[in-house]
Design an enzyme around this catalytic site. Sequence first.
Site, PDB file in Angstrom:
ATOM      1  N   TYR A   1       1.191  -1.086   0.197  1.00 44.66           N
ATOM      2  CA  TYR A   1      -0.037  -0.166  -0.184  1.00 44.66           C
ATOM      3  C   TYR A   1       0.843   1.357  -0.006  1.00 44.66           C
ATOM      4  O   TYR A   1       2.369   0.957   0.113  1.00 44.66           O
ATOM      5  CB  TYR A   1      -1.215  -0.131   1.670  1.00 44.66           C
ATOM      6  CG  TYR A   1      -0.234   0.556   2.302  1.00 44.66           C
ATOM      7  CD1 TYR A   1       0.477  -0.519   3.250  1.00 44.66           C
ATOM      8  CD2 TYR A   1      -0.228   1.520   2.912  1.00 44.66           C
ATOM      9  CE1 TYR A   1       1.119  -0.284   5.044  1.00 44.66           C
ATOM     10  CE2 TYR A   1      -0.234   1.708   4.782  1.00 44.66           C
ATOM     11  CZ  TYR A   1       0.717   0.494   4.198  1.00 44.66           C
ATOM     12  OH  TYR A   1       1.397   0.823   6.196  1.00 44.66           O
TER      13      TYR A   1
ATOM     14  N   ARG B   1      -7.437 -21.335  -2.492  1.00 45.49           N
ATOM     15  CA  ARG B   1      -6.252 -20.446  -0.990  1.00 45.49           C
ATOM     16  C   ARG B   1      -5.085 -21.680  -1.484  1.00 45.49           C
ATOM     17  O   ARG B   1      -5.221 -22.712  -1.390  1.00 45.49           O
ATOM     18  CB  ARG B   1      -6.749 -20.617  -0.025  1.00 45.49           C
ATOM     19  CG  ARG B   1      -5.979 -20.543   1.119  1.00 45.49           C
ATOM     20  CD  ARG B   1      -6.327 -20.366   2.815  1.00 45.49           C
ATOM     21  NE  ARG B   1      -5.929 -20.158   4.234  1.00 45.49           N
ATOM     22  CZ  ARG B   1      -5.019 -20.941   4.176  1.00 45.49           C
ATOM     23  NH1 ARG B   1      -4.729 -22.156   3.488  1.00 45.49           N
ATOM     24  NH2 ARG B   1      -3.956 -20.328   5.300  1.00 45.49           N
TER      25      ARG B   1
ATOM     26  N   LYS C   1       6.939  -2.212   2.086  1.00 41.43           N
ATOM     27  CA  LYS C   1       5.308  -1.353   2.646  1.00 41.43           C
ATOM     28  C   LYS C   1       4.293  -2.550   2.742  1.00 41.43           C
ATOM     29  O   LYS C   1       2.973  -1.780   1.342  1.00 41.43           O
ATOM     30  CB  LYS C   1       5.293  -0.200   1.926  1.00 41.43           C
ATOM     31  CG  LYS C   1       4.057   0.618   2.387  1.00 41.43           C
ATOM     32  CD  LYS C   1       4.354   2.401   2.441  1.00 41.43           C
ATOM     33  CE  LYS C   1       2.784   2.765   2.729  1.00 41.43           C
ATOM     34  NZ  LYS C   1       3.067   3.161   5.123  1.00 41.43           N
TER      35      LYS C   1
ATOM     36  N   GLU D   1      12.707   2.209  14.375  1.00 44.11           N
ATOM     37  CA  GLU D   1      11.163   3.392  14.119  1.00 44.11           C
ATOM     38  C   GLU D   1       8.974   3.444  14.972  1.00 44.11           C
ATOM     39  O   GLU D   1       9.802   2.103  15.715  1.00 44.11           O
ATOM     40  CB  GLU D   1      10.877   3.072  12.368  1.00 44.11           C
ATOM     41  CG  GLU D   1       9.653   1.766  12.040  1.00 44.11           C
ATOM     42  CD  GLU D   1      10.034   1.515  10.784  1.00 44.11           C
ATOM     43  OE1 GLU D   1       9.859   2.570   9.900  1.00 44.11           O
ATOM     44  OE2 GLU D   1       9.889   0.551  10.555  1.00 44.11           O
TER      45      GLU D   1
ATOM     46  N   LEU E   1      10.779   1.355   7.503  1.00 37.81           N
ATOM     47  CA  LEU E   1      10.055   1.524   6.179  1.00 37.81           C
ATOM     48  C   LEU E   1      11.144   2.526   5.713  1.00 37.81           C
ATOM     49  O   LEU E   1      10.988   3.870   6.728  1.00 37.81           O
ATOM     50  CB  LEU E   1       9.248   1.777   6.022  1.00 37.81           C
ATOM     51  CG  LEU E   1       8.102   1.929   4.863  1.00 37.81           C
ATOM     52  CD1 LEU E   1       8.354   0.856   3.869  1.00 37.81           C
ATOM     53  CD2 LEU E   1       7.046   2.559   5.252  1.00 37.81           C
TER      54      LEU E   1
HETATM   55  N1  PLP Z   1       7.166   3.421   8.798  1.00 32.78           N
HETATM   56  C1  PLP Z   1       6.342   2.830   9.251  1.00 32.78           C
HETATM   57  C2  PLP Z   1       6.527   1.275   9.912  1.00 32.78           C
HETATM   58  C3  PLP Z   1       5.326   3.933   8.581  1.00 32.78           C
HETATM   59  O1  PLP Z   1       3.997   2.711   8.488  1.00 32.78           O
HETATM   60  C4  PLP Z   1       4.913   5.015   7.969  1.00 32.78           C
HETATM   61  C5  PLP Z   1       4.236   5.686   7.270  1.00 32.78           C
HETATM   62  O2  PLP Z   1       2.895   4.815   7.010  1.00 32.78           O
HETATM   63  C6  PLP Z   1       6.643   5.207   7.972  1.00 32.78           C
HETATM   64  C7  PLP Z   1       7.555   4.464   8.546  1.00 32.78           C
HETATM   65  C8  PLP Z   1       6.544   7.110   7.466  1.00 32.78           C
HETATM   66  O3  PLP Z   1       7.036   6.430   5.723  1.00 32.78           O
HETATM   67  P1  PLP Z   1       6.582   7.483   4.736  1.00 32.78           P
HETATM   68  O4  PLP Z   1       7.006   9.066   6.146  1.00 32.78           O
HETATM   69  O5  PLP Z   1       6.508   7.168   3.785  1.00 32.78           O
HETATM   70  O6  PLP Z   1       4.616   7.999   5.106  1.00 32.78           O
END
Ligand code: PLP
Length: 284
Positions: free
Chosen positions: A33, A100, A147, A179, A204
Amino acid sequence: MSRTVYVNGAYLPEEEARVSIFDRAFLFADGVYEVTSVIDGKLVDFAGHARRLARSLAELDMPAPCSEDELLAIHRELIRRNGLTEGMIYLQVTRGAADRDFAWSEGMTPTLVLFTQARALIDSPAAERGLKVISLEDLRWGRRDIKTVQLLYPSMAKMQAKARGKDDAWLVEDGFVTEGTSNNAWIVTRDGVLVTRDLSNRILHGITRAAVLRFAREAQMRVEERPFTIDEAKDAAEAFVTAATTFVTPVVEIDDAPVGDGAPGPVARRLRAIYIEESRKAAI
Ligand code: PLP
């Protein structure tokens, strides 16, 4: 009022939107996503989100549902049809529907869903007051750079934070902060250096993180991309998080200890202002 959403080529009232119960995102979380923010009816950093989507798809060997230009056109059409001026667009691509089976077959037709969510982003009470976070062990899988829609652990972490009367959680692995549950984590050291974790499979690769790094360097701020501990964060002058819909949001408390003087700090405030100003200028 009912929204207009997008499902596999059709713009529909949200009540009429349907996806198969055999969709692999429903059965296996086999989907990715993106969330892109909208300010003044325009998209913030669409190119960055499209690039990361392409990377997530490639890492999972999932075909792209359409071209980047087509995706942009769908985003804009949803903004138009829903009269969206501020908020976000959620996009999800899944591997599609099949009987499935853990193994998937080649040549499946991806599912593409997009919807809008109106929300005040610029005037944010959370940014004014600052967030209180707790630290928790990072128990997510090892490919957090993709993501995926596999968000159960971050949801559980957020619920734990709420149960303790706090706003969010910072996740810790091998002694270092990875994070936040849905944002990248930053600190400002007492001698004014911005620190955020370096890119790897453990976090991420935030689009907002990349933009804030660029703006900070342009403003001649000192920046280090490296891991930091919860103790270093508690001892820092400031802390904050970055994400597409929350921009730069100060963190004022970690595990019940105030960060700095326990109020949003000048560096986070300045970076938030720069981020909003620059994003407004560059939005498409
Ligand atoms: N880290 C995680 C785990 C996230 O889910 C998100 C955003 O949903 C971010 C960092 C921040 O990413 P972005 O700046 O691209 O929204």
